[in-house]
Design a protein around this motif. Structure first.
Motif, short mmCIF file in Angstrom:
data_model
loop_
_atom_site.label_atom_id
_atom_site.label_comp_id
_atom_site.label_asym_id
_atom_site.label_seq_id
_atom_site.Cartn_x
_atom_site.Cartn_y
_atom_site.Cartn_z
N ASN A 202 -28.91 19.18 -28.84
CA ASN A 202 -28.96 17.86 -28.19
C ASN A 202 -28.27 16.80 -29.04
O ASN A 202 -27.60 15.90 -28.51
CB ASN A 202 -30.42 17.47 -27.93
CG ASN A 202 -31.06 18.30 -26.83
OD1 ASN A 202 -30.36 18.80 -25.95
ND2 ASN A 202 -32.37 18.47 -26.88
N GLN A 206 -24.98 14.54 -28.01
CA GLN A 206 -25.01 13.08 -28.12
C GLN A 206 -23.88 12.57 -28.99
O GLN A 206 -23.18 11.61 -28.64
CB GLN A 206 -26.36 12.63 -28.68
CG GLN A 206 -26.49 11.11 -28.81
CD GLN A 206 -27.83 10.69 -29.39
OE1 GLN A 206 -28.72 11.51 -29.56
NE2 GLN A 206 -27.95 9.41 -29.72
N GLU A 210 -20.69 10.07 -28.17
CA GLU A 210 -20.51 8.81 -28.88
C GLU A 210 -19.20 8.77 -29.67
O GLU A 210 -18.54 7.74 -29.73
CB GLU A 210 -21.68 8.59 -29.83
CG GLU A 210 -23.03 8.35 -29.12
CD GLU A 210 -24.18 8.26 -30.10
OE1 GLU A 210 -23.94 8.49 -31.32
OE2 GLU A 210 -25.31 7.97 -29.66
#
Length: 327
Positions: A202, A206, A210
């Motif tokens: 996860n 992420q 980003e």
């Protein structure tokens, strides 16, 4: 975003890697045999995507990742990063591009210097690439530790003072600190507990969103690669035998080897009962790969043609490529 709209960031073209095997007298009389680790592997990494490379142990997926990075020189083929062939660059030229392509190793403990504090390990990469002064580098190290979920006090600790999951976060921090464009993840969660695996995966997703990262994710775990990948390539004995977008591959696996891999994934859902495909024997030796289709010695559907003619990886559906005479 479709592949047409994306720009190719890394292109692997007919990549080959063979390792010489010497006799009792070493290199004196040359190599007696060669291990065919990677044979005619081609795929493209598009900017911002995750390409999963899946296969059994010994299929050549980790060697593919290391060869792309130049950690082991290719025997043949091309690795094109923004149209530059990495295999033809000098060590000095390759060092300039090294910060753009980083790796997270399978075993984080063996890849971290046990005699150095974490701050010094991360600082080393910044010093090599001459990125900032001492105060700037320390500030950047604290920032990257925070990004991967670690605390400022971890700066002064040694690798043995961390858990397995924390060490893998450190491995990821070392790759991220140079602001790379591509990260090769070589089985980064295979040695971790399931709950820790989910945390790392996860976090990777992420960070990818980003930081606009492009990932080559190497694993033998089908459920893991399904969670994180946009496209998947299935490797067997040094060759890619099937490639497709993730949803398409799981909805419609075509190659007999892919079907066997998927049938081995355990499930507790009554709606996912499926016939188990049992493969006979072991993966053949890469010292002496079989003629024709490399999978014919274990394939339950193999014909006489499979024993003598090598199938070509070709598009059999929309963005779905398969190397099988029966498709």
């Amino acid at each position: 975003m479709s592949q047409v709209e994306k720009s190719p960031l890394l292109e692997v073209v007919s990549l080959e890697k063979k390792f010489p095997v010497y006799g009792s007298f070493g290199k004196l009389f040359g190599a007696k045999q060669h291990v065919h680790a990677v044979i005619d592997v081609s795929f493209t990494l598009y900017e911002g995507e995750t390409y999963g490379l899946v296969g059994e142990s010994g299929s050549g997926k980790s060697t593919t990742g290391r060869t792309i990075l130049g950690l082991t020189p290719p025997t043949g083929g091309q690795v094109l990063y923004r149209n530059q062939d990495l295999a033809k660059l000098s060590p000095k030229e390759m060092r300039k591009l090294r910060k753009d392509i980083q790796i997270v190793f399978q075993d984080p403990y063996s890849s971290l210097n046990p005699r150095k504090r974490i701050g010094d390990i991360l600082d080393e990469a910044l010093i090599i690439h001459q990125m900032g002064g001492s105060a700037q580098r320390r500030q950047e190290i604290h920032r990257i530790l925070s990004v991967v979920g670690l605390q400022p006090e971890h700066y002064f600790r040694y690798p043995h003072e961390f858990s397995g999951g924390q060490r893998q976060r450190l491995g990821l921090a070392r790759a991220l600190i140079l602001n790379p464009k591509i990260i090769v993840c070589d089985e980064p969660v295979s040695a971790l507990d399931v709950s820790i695996q989910a945390q790392i995966l996860n976090m990777l997703k992420q960070l990818q969103s980003e930081l606009k990262l492009t990932l080559l994710f190497i694993t033998h775990d089908i459920s893991v690669v399904r969670h994180i990948s946009d496209r998947i390539g299935i490797m067997y004995l040094g060759r890619i035998v099937e490639e497709a977008p993730t949803d398409e591959l799981f909805a419609n696996p075509l190659h007999p080897y892919t079907k066997a891999l998927f049938s081995a994934v355990p499930s507790v859902s009554k709606h996912s009962l499926k016939e188990r495909v049992i493969l006979r024997g072991e993966i053949p030796s890469p010292l002496n790969p079989p003629s024709g289709c490399v999978f014919h010695t274990r394939c339950p559907l193999a014909t006489g043609r499979c024993q003598v003619e090598l199938p070509v990886l070709r598009e059999t559906a929309n963005q779905h490529k398969t190397a099988c005479h029966l498709i």
